[in-house]
Enzyme design. Structure first.
Site, PDB file in Angstrom:
ATOM      1  CE  LYS A  16     -23.081 -42.299  27.242  1.00 35.17           C
ATOM      2  NZ  LYS A  16     -23.469 -41.932  28.607  1.00 35.17           N
ATOM      3  N   GLY A  56     -22.374 -36.127  21.094  1.00 35.08           N
ATOM      4  CA  GLY A  56     -21.082 -36.460  20.503  1.00 35.08           C
ATOM      5  C   GLY A  56     -20.908 -37.952  20.288  1.00 35.08           C
ATOM      6  CG  ASP A  85     -13.529 -42.406  20.614  1.00 37.89           C
ATOM      7  OD1 ASP A  85     -14.571 -42.106  21.233  1.00 37.89           O
ATOM      8  OD2 ASP A  85     -12.691 -43.214  21.057  1.00 37.89           O
ATOM      9  CG  ASP A  94     -23.765 -31.113  29.018  1.00 37.15           C
ATOM     10  OD1 ASP A  94     -23.367 -30.403  29.961  1.00 37.15           O
ATOM     11  OD2 ASP A  94     -23.172 -32.140  28.654  1.00 37.15           O
ATOM     12  CG  ASN A  95     -24.493 -34.568  31.557  1.00 39.35           C
ATOM     13  OD1 ASN A  95     -24.657 -34.801  30.357  1.00 39.35           O
ATOM     14  ND2 ASN A  95     -23.313 -34.658  32.134  1.00 39.35           N
ATOM     15  CG  ASP A 110     -25.632 -37.958  29.596  1.00 38.74           C
ATOM     16  OD1 ASP A 110     -26.319 -38.732  28.904  1.00 38.74           O
ATOM     17  OD2 ASP A 110     -25.022 -36.999  29.118  1.00 38.74           O
TER      18      ASP A 110
HETATM   19  P1  AMP Z   1     -20.759 -35.749  29.421  1.00 42.39           P
HETATM   20  O1  AMP Z   1     -20.811 -34.518  30.281  1.00 42.39           O
HETATM   21  O2  AMP Z   1     -19.746 -36.748  29.816  1.00 42.39           O
HETATM   22  O3  AMP Z   1     -22.111 -36.346  29.283  1.00 42.39           O
HETATM   23  O4  AMP Z   1     -20.314 -35.295  27.942  1.00 42.39           O
HETATM   24  C1  AMP Z   1     -20.079 -33.993  27.563  1.00 42.39           C
HETATM   25  C2  AMP Z   1     -20.053 -33.874  26.076  1.00 42.39           C
HETATM   26  O5  AMP Z   1     -18.972 -34.612  25.524  1.00 42.39           O
HETATM   27  C3  AMP Z   1     -21.289 -34.338  25.346  1.00 42.39           C
HETATM   28  O6  AMP Z   1     -21.511 -33.491  24.270  1.00 42.39           O
HETATM   29  C4  AMP Z   1     -20.897 -35.722  24.870  1.00 42.39           C
HETATM   30  O7  AMP Z   1     -21.622 -36.120  23.735  1.00 42.39           O
HETATM   31  C5  AMP Z   1     -19.439 -35.517  24.546  1.00 42.39           C
HETATM   32  N1  AMP Z   1     -18.663 -36.761  24.627  1.00 42.39           N
HETATM   33  C6  AMP Z   1     -18.343 -37.475  25.729  1.00 42.39           C
HETATM   34  N2  AMP Z   1     -17.597 -38.539  25.404  1.00 42.39           N
HETATM   35  C7  AMP Z   1     -17.443 -38.526  24.065  1.00 42.39           C
HETATM   36  C8  AMP Z   1     -16.765 -39.356  23.118  1.00 42.39           C
HETATM   37  N3  AMP Z   1     -16.098 -40.435  23.483  1.00 42.39           N
HETATM   38  N4  AMP Z   1     -16.834 -38.999  21.825  1.00 42.39           N
HETATM   39  C9  AMP Z   1     -17.492 -37.907  21.424  1.00 42.39           C
HETATM   40  N5  AMP Z   1     -18.137 -37.086  22.251  1.00 42.39           N
HETATM   41  C10 AMP Z   1     -18.118 -37.378  23.565  1.00 42.39           C
HETATM   42 MG    MG Z   2     -23.704 -35.740  28.685  1.00 45.62          MG
END
Ligand code: AMP
Ligand code: MG
Length: 523
Positions: A122, A102, A134, A269-270, A279
């Site tokens: 990132k 994302g 965002d 996913d991490n 991550d």
């Molecule tokens: P995380 O578990 O924090 O690594 O993120 C979970 C999901 O949310 C992943 O698909 C990330 O790419 C997405 N994500 C986290 N923060 C953002 C952001 N600010 N904008 C877009 N996608 C995000």
């Molecule tokens: Mg992640």
């Protein structure tokens, strides 16, 4: 800037035919092409010299305008096609469906000295997988990711790396504690580097959609490039792959437990398919040794990802990966045998790790009890994990219990308030430990033991408050502490007397401060 670019992921695997950058569900494709957003005033504020060298660049390159442009997302190198990966995942134990990169955009792959490196930005803007986000990242979390990835590497932990940290010049709105108080923060971009960023979730997305064709393509790609010794493409080969991922994941988690690293968001996913720590979000380092601790306020209720639970969660995640690979293996017993292997292997590896931390070379009957007892009494009074194990190496065979206790007492947070009953427990344990040390062979002298212990018990880790100090200074425009911590953490096992001030317990002001003990997924 001359890089030997050799892309494979976006050359060999199926792409999303849709080129618009709109949030959507992407089917039958491993990634979507996307262009990083051009930042308004990019500025590199730090880079890793080791990583620079590893991809074949020089410090002159790092000082060039092109470096700033490319690694902030301002410019896309010719003949490269940036993309965001499609993946799914279980978050906090529940199925989330499609997630994807994302806010990560893969730039290209580089081959240098026979090693393949994938480079990814990132925080360089939205992608088709941004959902409600965002696509940006803020300076505080980017400093944390940049410093910790490099620190983990130097600690000997399998991890993704970080090449550079750039300010974008743009502001990003974040509600740090999700309490309805959003504020603008400095936007930043980190360039992450790893042989591959493929996660468990990349396999899960195709299994969940019963797209076994793409599942097989992705798995075969992974074997070809990252498990080249697995030659066949049959059930046995896929099972072997699963077993190796399991072994690597176990190794990684044992390192985390050895060092007191708490990942904070062990969603599937991490989890890297290469067994790399990936991550860096609301991670943290134990100060007081506590199985129940998690730095992640988003996880404060169930504490699913608390320190003591990490080995179990890794297993749970591996089970999910097993489910995803099942269509290629179609044999439950083989998959179960791998999970059983993890369950049998973990206590052995844990004990081996404790023996090393305690400086024991021989394997004796009571060692498991010695380590269990130690874990129990470490919880009785707040005891700093890093300082305790480091100073334990100063104990000598000539010490009696009192002398030994004197050597470790600096590790207690509130020494004056420790009850006599707790002191007695410590004395008892130290007596058993001293007796145990005396059973070691003569080659395990005080000096040698200390030397070996110092190689597994670091003197310096990136304590949460240290990162926060660097963040506060950076927010005020001073980046020197980022470089000081980066330099310090290149040699975490060395004495580095000039940095002795960092061999210190967490100061009281940091105990309940946001960013030090309380972190959230807001980054
Ligand atoms: P995380 O578990 O924090 O690594 O993120 C979970 C999901 O949310 C992943 O698909 C990330 O790419 C997405 N994500 C986290 N923060 C953002 C952001 N600010 N904008 C877009 N996608 C995000
Ligand atoms: Mg992640």
């Amino acid at each position: 800037m001359k890089l030997s670019i050799q892309d494979t992921f976006n050359k060999e695997l199926p792409a999303d035919p849709e080129l618009s950058n709109t949030r959507r569900q992407v089917h039958n494709a491993c990634y979507s092409f996307v262009t990083p957003r051009v930042p308004s005033a990019p500025k590199i504020i730090h880079y890793s010299k080791e990583m620079l060298k590893a991809i074949g660049l020089t410090e002159t390159d790092a000082a060039s305008k092109e470096f700033t442009q490319v690694f902030s997302g301002a410019e896309v190198l010719e003949h490269t096609e940036p993309f965001a990966m499609c993946y799914a995942g279980h978050q906090f134990g529940g199925w989330s469906g499609q997630l994807g990169d994302g806010r990560a955009i893969n730039l290209f792959e580089v081959i240098h000295e026979n090693k393949r490196w994938a480079l990814q930005l990132k925080g360089a803007g939205a992608t088709p997988y941004s959902r409600r986000g965002d696509g940006f990242a803020v300076l505080r979390s980017s400093i944390r990711e940049h410093l910790c990835s490099e620190a983990m590497y130097h600690l000997g932990v399998p991890t993704t790396r970080s090449l550079s940290l750039a300010l974008t010049g743009d502001k990003v709105l974040r509600d740090v504690l999700y309490d309805g108080n959003p504020a603008y923060e400095n936007g930043a971009v980190v360039c992450r580097v790893a042989p591959s960023f493929i996660r468990f979730g990349n396999f899960q997305v195709f299994a969940a959609r019963q797209d076994y064709k793409t599942l097989k393509e992705l798995t075969d790609y992974t074997l070809t490039h990252f498990f080249p010794h697995i030659k066949e493409r049959n059930k046995e080969a896929y099972l072997q792959f699963y077993k190796e991922v399991t072994q690597r994941t176990l190794e990684m988690v044992i390192h985390w437990q050895r060092l007191g690293f708490v990942h904070g968001v062990m969603n599937t996913d991490n989890m890297s398919i290469l067994g790399l720590t990936i991550d860096y979000g609301p991670y943290g380092w134990l100060e007081g040794y506590e199985h129940g601790w998690t730095p992640n306020t988003t996880d404060a209720q169930g504490k699913r990802y608390r320190f003591g639970n990490q080995p179990k969660i890794a297993l749970w995640n591996l089970l999910q990966l097993g489910n995803a690979l099942y269509p290629l293996i179609e044999e439950v017993s083989g998959l179960e045998a791998v999970l059983k292997f993890y369950q049998e292997e973990y206590p052995k590896k844990r004990l081996e790790m404790f023996r090393q931390k305690l400086g024991l070379q021989q394997e004796l009957e009571g060692d498991k009890q010695l380590s269990n007892e130690l874990e129990r009494i470490l919880h009785l009074a707040e005891t700093d994990m890093t300082i305790f194990f480091r100073n334990l190496g100063n104990i000598t065979l000539a010490d009696d219990v009192n002398a030994a206790f004197d050597k470790i007492k600096f590790a207690f947070y509130n020494f004056d308030n420790i009850s006599d009953a707790v002191k007695l427990e410590w004395n008892n344990w130290l007596q058993v430990y001293l007796d145990r040390l005396r059973k070691e062979g003569s080659e395990n002298s005080d000096l040698h033991r200390k030397e070996r212990m110092n190689k597994v018990n670091p003197k310096y880790v990136l304590r949460n408050y240290m990162a926060q100090l660097a963040i506060d200074e950076a927010d005020a425009g001073d980046y020197s502490l980022i470089n000081e911590l980066y330099t310090l953490l290149k040699k975490p096992y060395d004495e580095q007397a000039e940095y002795e001030k960092w061999f210190a317990k967490r100061p009281e002001w940091a105990r309940h401060k946001v960013g030090c003990s309380m972190l959230s997924c807001s980054s």
